[in-house]
Write an enzyme that holds these catalytic residues in place. Structure first.
Site, mmCIF file in Angstrom:
data_model
loop_
_atom_site.group_PDB
_atom_site.id
_atom_site.type_symbol
_atom_site.label_atom_id
_atom_site.label_comp_id
_atom_site.label_asym_id
_atom_site.label_seq_id
_atom_site.Cartn_x
_atom_site.Cartn_y
_atom_site.Cartn_z
ATOM 1 C CE LYS A 280 -15.973 -12.642 -20.494
ATOM 2 N NZ LYS A 280 -17.312 -12.183 -20.215
ATOM 3 N N GLY B 60 0.851 -1.188 0.000
ATOM 4 C CA GLY B 60 0.000 0.000 0.000
ATOM 5 C C GLY B 60 0.875 1.222 0.000
ATOM 6 C CD GLU C 294 2.291 -7.944 -5.427
ATOM 7 O OE1 GLU C 294 3.120 -8.685 -4.866
ATOM 8 O OE2 GLU C 294 2.030 -6.798 -5.013
ATOM 9 C CG HIS D 229 5.422 -5.260 -4.642
ATOM 10 N ND1 HIS D 229 4.179 -5.089 -4.085
ATOM 11 C CD2 HIS D 229 6.176 -4.222 -4.201
ATOM 12 C CE1 HIS D 229 4.169 -3.988 -3.357
ATOM 13 N NE2 HIS D 229 5.370 -3.443 -3.408
ATOM 14 C CG ASP E 106 -19.661 -13.977 -18.739
ATOM 15 O OD1 ASP E 106 -18.600 -14.503 -19.121
ATOM 16 O OD2 ASP E 106 -19.759 -12.773 -18.461
ATOM 17 C CB CYS F 170 5.386 -3.860 0.260
ATOM 18 S SG CYS F 170 6.167 -2.267 0.072
ATOM 19 C CE1 TYR F 171 0.938 1.027 5.733
ATOM 20 C CE2 TYR F 171 -0.561 -0.852 5.712
ATOM 21 C CZ TYR F 171 -0.203 0.384 6.200
ATOM 22 O OH TYR F 171 -0.980 0.988 7.156
#
Ligand code: XMP
Length: 527
Positions: free
Chosen positions: A383, A68, A184, A182, A241, A95-96
């Site tokens: 999706k 963050g 991710e 990070h 969908d 991180c944060y």
């Protein structure tokens, strides 16, 4: 000899077992969720103020605290509830999230002295657990100003970089881990593997959130929900969908599923015929086509406001389904292809932080007195997961690869009033654009590619005469889930061909423009 504990299945009891992702103001919450899902685990994202409640209501296997922009000392910085560290489930702070955890557990964080940003070499001390099968020397993505300077009792260093002694830390006994980088983002070379290790090695999940088991689990859940006599009315739009939702319900209850395809006059070129062929003929489903063009257009006459359009269309859909439901004895269920992003964007499920952007007709527009129970087998999915399930269920690739088309159809691609004339213009321009793009094979990298009608008149010249006509915008975007998107470019010759054909063939347009806005700050559809 100690025995490996047995891996825990996602489909463990009544609820799905998974990971709580606490959003502490990061840009990357969805990306974390994606990495977790790629590891075969289910996750939910909640903000700090909802985190404890979510943790208590979930069948929790682990928690990830996101990064963050705030400093832990800042006034108004997101507060992670202390209780999360005492639930007995593994926690990974990023991180944060790591800084908050270390400070909360008795360590120290120093603000402002560091600026570590971008690719950073990192050395891992122990390539086990969180770092199993990750090379000892790797590259990670850092982006921080504060850093942990003293570890809480019980924690040890797991990895360091030149500027960051505590690039990764952990307390293996309590299963608490923190990473300053990070994992991710794709710039962290083995980031996905590290998230996977957290999910599988540390949290002990089986990694069985995969298309086959998701599909079989949902089919089971549908059978339980609908019972042995219930019948389902399902609005088929022809998009991926509702098609996958229909295929799942069909597998669960067969002929007790009644698909309704509403021709609301807001469809693309050739859509109605294509649906009849695909679902009625190929898939053998019970399909009714309702011609409701007049009543939808009547509802839209004179309406300019996008939200009013969406609400009226949603309302009219429900009315049609209700009328259709009367034809069946036990049709007490309404099936919909609602996805997770529809849920997030329509209602502030995050408890306030997420603003309502658009009321997706199948989520926001339902009346309180619906008197039908909703059947939404895709509500927890993105999706690309839906497409994977469609493939597993054997749906035709042509259908699965189809670009998404919104429930309110062309109505949200005509800025301002919707009229039969405008619809005809847009339908023709859109058909030209999509046909040319598909013929050139340029659609493979695009999430969506379509035309938009802007009732903005401008001066042109055609055959020596002055024209004063509308504008057609081309919207071409790349995306992986529709939550964020980047505008795309096509080869110049292809753009030229589309533009010339639209202006030459569609009466009423004298100008074609390319929309070069990403989402955010724009959205994909214009309304
Ligand atoms: P936006 O315009 O919100 O669109 O960036 C994100 C994705 O969702 C689709 N979309 C809808 N799908 N009902 C749907 O089923 C709707 O009301 C709706 N509105 C937008 C849009 O096409 C894009 O893929």
């Amino acid at each position: 000899m100690s025995q490996e504990p047995e891996a825990q299945s996602t489909f463990h009891g009544d609820r799905l077992r998974g990971i709580l992702i606490v959003d502490l103001g990061t840009q990357y919450a969805q990306l974390i969720a994606r990495r977790v899902r790629e590891a075969g685990a289910w996750s939910e994202i909640h903000p700090a103020q909802r985190a404890l409640e979510a943790a208590q209501s979930m069948d929790l296997a682990g928690i990830i605290l996101s990064g963050g922009p705030a400093s832990v000392y800042e006034q108004g910085a997101p507060q992670v509830p202390d209780e999360l560290f005492g639930l007995g489930v593994p926690v990974l702070g990023i991180c944060y999230g790591m800084q908050w955890m270390c400070r909360a557990l008795g360590g120290e964080v120093e603000g402002g002295h560091t600026r570590e940003f971008g690719h950073t070499s990192m050395h891992i001390d122990q390539t086990t657990g969180l770092f199993a099968e990750v090379p000892a020397d790797t590259v990670v993505w850092m982006s921080h100003g504060d850093k942990v300077t003293h570890l809480p009792a019980g924690f040890e260093t797991l990895a360091s970089s030149t500027d960051c002694q505590f690039a990764a830390v952990g307390d293996a006994a309590r299963h608490l881990y923190g990473v300053q980088f990070h994992p991710e983002v794709s710039h962290s070379k083995h980031g996905s593997k590290i998230v996977r290790n957290f999910v599988i090695e540390v949290c002990g999940l089986a990694g069985d959130w995969v298309p086959a088991s998701i599909a079989e689990h949902q089919i089971e859940r549908l059978r339980e929900q609908i019972g042995s006599t219930g019948e389902v009315i399902l609005g088929l739009s022809g998009g991926v969908d509702s098609s996958v939702a229909a295929a799942l319900v069909h597998r669960a209850i067969g002929k007790r599923l009644h698909c309704i395809f509403v021709d609301n006059g807001l469809l693309r070129h050739g859509e109605r015929e294509a649906i009849e062929k695909m679902f009625g003929e190929h898939l053998g489903m019970d399909l009714t086509v309702v011609d409701a063009r007049e009543r939808f257009l009547a509802q839209l006459a004179g309406v300019l406001d996008p939200e009013v359009k969406r609400k009226r269309i949603g309302h009219e859909f429900v009315e049609v389904f209700r009328e259709e439901a009367k034809r069946f004895q036990n049709a007490n269920f309404l099936g919909q292809g609602t996805l997770y992003p529809d849920v997030i964007e329509s209602v502030a499920v995050h408890g306030g932080n997420t603003a309502m952007i658009k009321s997706h007709h199948n989520v926001g527009g339902l009346p309180k007195d619906l008197e039908m129970e909703l059947v939404e087998p895709l509500r927890e999915l993105f999706k690309d997961e839906v497409r994977a399930i469609g493939r597993y269920l054997g749906l035709h690739e042509q259908l699965i690869a189809r670009q998404p088309f919104p429930g309110p159809g062309l109505a949200v691609r005509i800025v301002g009033e919707v009229s039969p004339e405008r619809l005809a213009m847009l339908r023709q321009a859109d058909h030209i654009a999509t046909t040319e793009i598909e013929r050139a094979g340029a659609n493979v990298d695009l999430w969506q590619y379509f035309a938009v009608l802007l009732p903005l008149q401008s001066v042109g010249v055609m055959g020596d005469a002055r024209t004063y006509e509308y504008t057609c915008a081309l919207r071409l975007v790349e995306s992986s889930d529709g939550m964020t998107a980047d505008w795309a470019y096509l080869e110049r010759e292809l753009l030229r061909r589309i533009s010339s054909r639209i202006v030459a063939e569609v009466r009423g347009f004298n100008r074609v423009v390319l929309d070069i806005s990403s989402k955010p700050p724009a959205t994909i559809e214009w309304e």
